[in-house]
Design an enzyme around this catalytic site. Structure first.
Site, mmCIF file in Angstrom:
data_model
loop_
_atom_site.group_PDB
_atom_site.id
_atom_site.type_symbol
_atom_site.label_atom_id
_atom_site.label_comp_id
_atom_site.label_asym_id
_atom_site.label_seq_id
_atom_site.Cartn_x
_atom_site.Cartn_y
_atom_site.Cartn_z
ATOM 1 N N LYS A 196 52.826 43.703 9.764
ATOM 2 C CA LYS A 196 53.314 43.292 11.076
ATOM 3 C C LYS A 196 54.797 42.911 11.038
ATOM 4 O O LYS A 196 55.497 43.038 12.055
ATOM 5 C CB LYS A 196 52.488 42.119 11.598
ATOM 6 C CG LYS A 196 51.026 42.472 11.860
ATOM 7 C CD LYS A 196 50.203 41.245 12.227
ATOM 8 C CE LYS A 196 48.731 41.597 12.421
ATOM 9 N NZ LYS A 196 47.906 40.414 12.717
ATOM 10 N N SER B 220 47.899 42.544 7.516
ATOM 11 C CA SER B 220 48.834 41.958 8.475
ATOM 12 C C SER B 220 50.241 41.750 7.924
ATOM 13 O O SER B 220 51.154 41.432 8.693
ATOM 14 C CB SER B 220 48.294 40.625 9.002
ATOM 15 O OG SER B 220 47.203 40.840 9.856
ATOM 16 N N VAL C 105 45.036 39.557 5.350
ATOM 17 C CA VAL C 105 43.699 39.256 4.836
ATOM 18 C C VAL C 105 43.339 40.106 3.618
ATOM 19 O O VAL C 105 42.285 39.893 3.017
ATOM 20 C CB VAL C 105 42.616 39.378 5.921
ATOM 21 C CG1 VAL C 105 42.836 38.355 7.013
ATOM 22 C CG2 VAL C 105 42.538 40.794 6.473
ATOM 23 N N TYR D 218 47.065 51.187 14.982
ATOM 24 C CA TYR D 218 47.031 49.836 14.419
ATOM 25 C C TYR D 218 46.190 49.770 13.151
ATOM 26 O O TYR D 218 46.595 49.164 12.142
ATOM 27 C CB TYR D 218 46.485 48.871 15.477
ATOM 28 C CG TYR D 218 46.426 47.428 15.030
ATOM 29 C CD1 TYR D 218 47.588 46.694 14.849
ATOM 30 C CD2 TYR D 218 45.206 46.791 14.803
ATOM 31 C CE1 TYR D 218 47.548 45.364 14.449
ATOM 32 C CE2 TYR D 218 45.147 45.469 14.413
ATOM 33 C CZ TYR D 218 46.321 44.763 14.235
ATOM 34 O OH TYR D 218 46.274 43.449 13.832
ATOM 35 N N TYR E 28 49.551 32.200 10.597
ATOM 36 C CA TYR E 28 48.609 31.850 11.661
ATOM 37 C C TYR E 28 48.589 30.350 11.918
ATOM 38 O O TYR E 28 49.642 29.712 11.955
ATOM 39 C CB TYR E 28 47.222 32.407 11.351
ATOM 40 C CG TYR E 28 47.251 33.859 10.957
ATOM 41 C CD1 TYR E 28 47.717 34.816 11.864
ATOM 42 C CD2 TYR E 28 46.857 34.283 9.700
ATOM 43 C CE1 TYR E 28 47.765 36.158 11.526
ATOM 44 C CE2 TYR E 28 46.900 35.631 9.353
ATOM 45 C CZ TYR E 28 47.353 36.558 10.273
ATOM 46 O OH TYR E 28 47.407 37.873 9.922
#
Length: 310
Positions: A73, A70, A264, A195, A246
């Site tokens: 992103k 992530s 992660v 993705y 998050y």
């Protein structure tokens, strides 16, 4: 407290942090829902700092490639925002989620509009929009990372991508749900392939610190060209601060005091606007999916250097 007086002090500070981390018990567990990540040593640790001119300092496993997950992103958000500007925000919000990164619950309440670009649903929307504009969102991302890091060998990890595809039912559910609300343009299988490839990119702390430095330069790329306006770079940094870890973003802001984005795979990138970018990696995660040693190391960095946005 040590206050940074010159860039020459970065290396000893990194070495001090690495020594402290090495003595720290309880380093969390690698992500086990992606089998290709589960075998990583939770006590592995690397950290790098990239200055605005491309000078890099590092310690530990700072040149060891790991699955960026992530962390990527941040870059897809910047690449799409550079192309479509504020129109993006009609399709994804800018607020913290307060829920796990792969939650389906909020989407139904909010009619298929994800709360922010860094939860999985929001990242799927951003990747979808970049795919529409480039025809190859993952390839566009990889080219950007290779250019900014100066490492032409960066690539997708096919094993990780295959592992995510085989265990990607929840992401598929998110994408289909948003498609039902008209918030996805591309066929869901195409989007998921893009993705999962995006998340599978393997890069080192040095690579990702260098690649993130455009945000420390207020939107200026390594070659001196502008990717984002100064205002857009501020926007990305702000969303990193409030949403990048998050539902632990408040605690991260409290402890670290920098815009940051975790993955992660155990990586976290962080930005000191006008000064430097950082990347830390350690695969052991806490219950919210953030690297235990990584957060601790960034906490120590801002404490020892006095570098913070606050």
């Amino acid at each position: 407290m040590v206050i940074m007086t010159s860039s020459r002090t970065f290396q000893p500070i990194l070495e001090r942090i690495a020594e402290e981390i090495e003595r720290t018990p309880g380093r969390g567990r690698p992500a086990d829902y992606i089998p290709a990540l589960a075998a990583r040593d939770p006590r592995a640790f690397g950290m790098a700092v990239a200055e605005l001119d491309g000078t890099v300092y590092g310690v530990g496993d700072w040149r060891e490639p790991f699955s960026a997950q992530s962390v990527t992103k941040v870059f897809t958000l910047a690449l799409d925002l550079a192309r479509e500007g504020d129109e993006l925000w009609e399709h994804v919000g800018r607020e913290p989620s307060g829920n796990p990164f792969n939650s389906l619950v909020q989407l139904e309440y909010e009619n298929g509009i994800p709360r922010n670009p860094f939860i999985n649903a929001g990242a799927l929307v951003v990747t979808d929009r970049l795919q529409t504009r480039t025809g190859d969102a993952a390839g566009e991302l990889l080219r950007f990372l290779r250019a900014e890091s100066g490492n032409p060998d960066l690539d997708f990890d096919q094993e990780v991508a295959a592992s995510e595809t085989a265990h990607g039912d929840r992401n598929a559910a998110l994408a289909h749900f948003m498609a039902a609300y008209g918030n996805i343009d591309n066929p869901v299988p195409v989007l998921l392939d893009q993705y999962f490839r995006q998340c599978s990119i393997a890069a080192s702390c040095a690579d990702l610190a260098l690649a993130t430095a455009f945000l420390a330069r207020h939107g200026i790329r390594a070659d001196g060209t502008r990717l984002l306006s100064r205002s857009q770079a501020k926007q990305v940094n702000a969303i990193m601060l409030t949403c990048g870890t998050y539902d632990a973003a408040g605690d991260f802001a409290y402890r670290v005091g920098l815009p940051g984005k975790s993955g992660v795979g155990g990586g976290i990138v962080a930005v000191v606007p006008g000064r430097c970018a950082l990347c830390v990696w350690s695969p052991g995660l806490d219950e919210r999916g953030n690297s235990v040693a990584g957060v601790a190391a960034l906490d120590r960095f801002t404490t020892l250097t006095g570098l913070s946005v606050f």
